[in-house]
Design a protein around this motif. Structure first.
Motif, PDB file in Angstrom:
ATOM      1  N   THR A 156      -8.330 -11.009 -47.788  1.00 11.25           N
ATOM      2  CA  THR A 156      -7.201 -10.952 -46.855  1.00 11.25           C
ATOM      3  C   THR A 156      -7.316  -9.751 -45.930  1.00 11.25           C
ATOM      4  O   THR A 156      -7.003  -9.832 -44.732  1.00 11.25           O
ATOM      5  CB  THR A 156      -5.889 -10.885 -47.650  1.00 11.25           C
ATOM      6  N   LYS A 159      -9.883 -10.614 -43.330  1.00 11.60           N
ATOM      7  CA  LYS A 159      -9.324 -11.611 -42.413  1.00 11.60           C
ATOM      8  C   LYS A 159      -8.445 -10.932 -41.368  1.00 11.60           C
ATOM      9  O   LYS A 159      -8.496 -11.253 -40.171  1.00 11.60           O
ATOM     10  CB  LYS A 159      -8.525 -12.643 -43.196  1.00 11.60           C
ATOM     11  N   TYR A 197      -8.249 -17.913 -50.206  1.00 16.05           N
ATOM     12  CA  TYR A 197      -8.443 -16.716 -49.386  1.00 16.05           C
ATOM     13  C   TYR A 197      -9.801 -16.745 -48.690  1.00 16.05           C
ATOM     14  O   TYR A 197      -9.926 -16.337 -47.527  1.00 16.05           O
ATOM     15  CB  TYR A 197      -8.333 -15.467 -50.261  1.00 16.05           C
ATOM     16  N   CYS A 201     -10.379 -16.825 -44.654  1.00 12.84           N
ATOM     17  CA  CYS A 201     -11.150 -15.736 -44.050  1.00 12.84           C
ATOM     18  C   CYS A 201     -12.290 -16.289 -43.196  1.00 12.84           C
ATOM     19  O   CYS A 201     -12.492 -15.853 -42.050  1.00 12.84           O
ATOM     20  CB  CYS A 201     -11.689 -14.821 -45.148  1.00 12.84           C
TER      21      CYS A 201
END
Length: 392
Positions: A156, A159, A197, A201
């Motif tokens: 995260t 990202k 996740y 990403c």
């Protein structure tokens, strides 16, 4: 508690000593407790249920969290407050990154917030932080037998970094990390812990630079699991997300053709979750509906055999009903071409049946010849023995 913490932070920030220093926190220099044995023995292999999201039934709760929470919040206030010009040394940052292996999810979230504050506040540390995070992923890929609790929050974090970049094209640093570290995460046996996740990403990378989508899909094909595995569900979900973000129209590369062939193979899977996910990708009202309508003839030629087989032979009635529904929607786009595919499939089945009959006939003929040869050899032996007795 929040008022007293804010008052304490204001008092520290107003002091002359707080201009160039941060309050020392012993949490950065403590050793994490050993991992719980029962958590390491959990089964995350291919047979793990693909729809299960809450992997940990009883998350670990650190008894010292109330004290740790105050320390993290106080330090975060120092980092984000513009009145304080503090500096962090690289050993402190490395120690902070090592704490991402903590079993307490609350501590990992607090660490991610603090790391993001340091990254935004101090540009001179950004390259070092990125390379340190990359190193964590490289080590995790090399030692896949052990899990790392901080992979979801670090994904995260990355990202958000890619999302905030103003440039449309990615630098070589991000490209190399994506292809050599993020894509190989799909082969990890701990994929069920972080695959949403990871998907989000990588999708952010495609949003920033759609030219890299082909390389990502080639990497997906390289690590695609064997047919019949429940892990194919993760790959189908990621393929749908990447194809939607890439916004392909008519230019199909070899990697996209390979993905369509994998989808056609997943239609025949006995894992009903995998088969239904593959069917959902062919839904004209779904996320890939525009892509299917623009390239209907090309896609139908690849997936028709699998679609026909699952509609006729799948063991689950609901999956068969879904396949019939998808087939009806596809037929409504171009009925003539759909019927042509049906006729072509009949010819293919006849050819396969003819080849199978020829193979059976050939095998039966070889069996007869072997029997005749064995009988002739046995008669020759008897004749030789009879002649020897007569001569004797």
């Amino acid at each position: 508690m929040a008022i007293s913490r804010k008052r304490k932070a204001d008092e520290l920030l107003s002091s002359p000593a707080a201009v160039n220093c941060a309050p020392p926190s012993p949490d950065f220099f403590r050793s994490l407790p050993p991992r719980l044995q029962e958590q390491d023995n959990l089964d995350y292999f291919e047979a793990f249920h693909v729809k299960r999201r809450n992997v940990m039934k009883s998350p670990f709760q650190d008894t010292e969290w109330h004290r740790l929470q105050l320390d993290y919040q106080l330090l975060t206030d120092f980092v984000t407050d513009p009145r304080c010009s503090i500096s962090f040394s690289r050993p402190v940052i490395l120690k902070m990154l090592s704490l991402f292996e903590s079993e307490d999810e609350r501590e990992r979230v607090a660490l991610a917030t603090l790391l993001k504050g340091i990254y935004d506040r101090f540009p001179e540390h950004r390259v070092f932080i990125r390379k340190s995070v990359y190193d964590i992923f490289y080590q995790f890929n090399c030692s896949s037998h052990s899990k790392h609790n901080g992979i979801p929050v670090l994904l995260t974090f990355l990202k958000n970094i890619v999302e905030e970049r103003e440039s449309v094209c990615l630098e070589d640093e991000f490209r190399v990390f994506l292809l050599r570290s993020l894509i190989p995460l799909y082969k990890s046996k701990w994929l069920v812990m972080f695959y949403p996740y990871l998907r989000n990403c990588i999708a952010e990378f495609i949003v920033k630079d759609r030219k890299i989508a082909d390389s990502i899909m080639q990497g997906m094909l390289r690590y695609w699991p064997k047919q019949g595995s429940s892990r194919e569900y993760f790959f189908l979900d990621a393929a749908e997300c990447f194809l939607v973000e890439a916004k392909l129209s008519t230019d199909f590369s070899s990697s996209v053709v390979g993905l369509l062939e994998k989808i056609a193979g997943c239609l025949k899977s006995l894992q009903f979750n995998v088969a239904e996910k593959a069917l959902s990708l062919l839904d004209v009202n779904g996320g890939l509906g525009i892509l299917i309508k623009k390239n209907f003839k090309f896609i139908l030629q690849i997936v028709y055999s699998g679609l026909k087989e699952v509609a006729a032979k799948h063991w689950r009635p609901k999956t068969k009903e879904l396949a019939l529904k998808i087939s009806t929607a596809l037929k409504a786009i171009d009925p003539v071409f759909y019927d042509n595919c049906y006729i072509a499939s009949l010819f293919c089945e006849e050819d396969e049946a003819g080849m199978e009959w020829m193979a059976l006939a050939r095998e039966e003929r070889w069996t007869q010849l072997e029997g005749m040869a064995a009988a002739k050899k046995e008669w020759s032996g008897l004749s030789t023995n009879f002649r020897q007795e007569l001569c004797g």
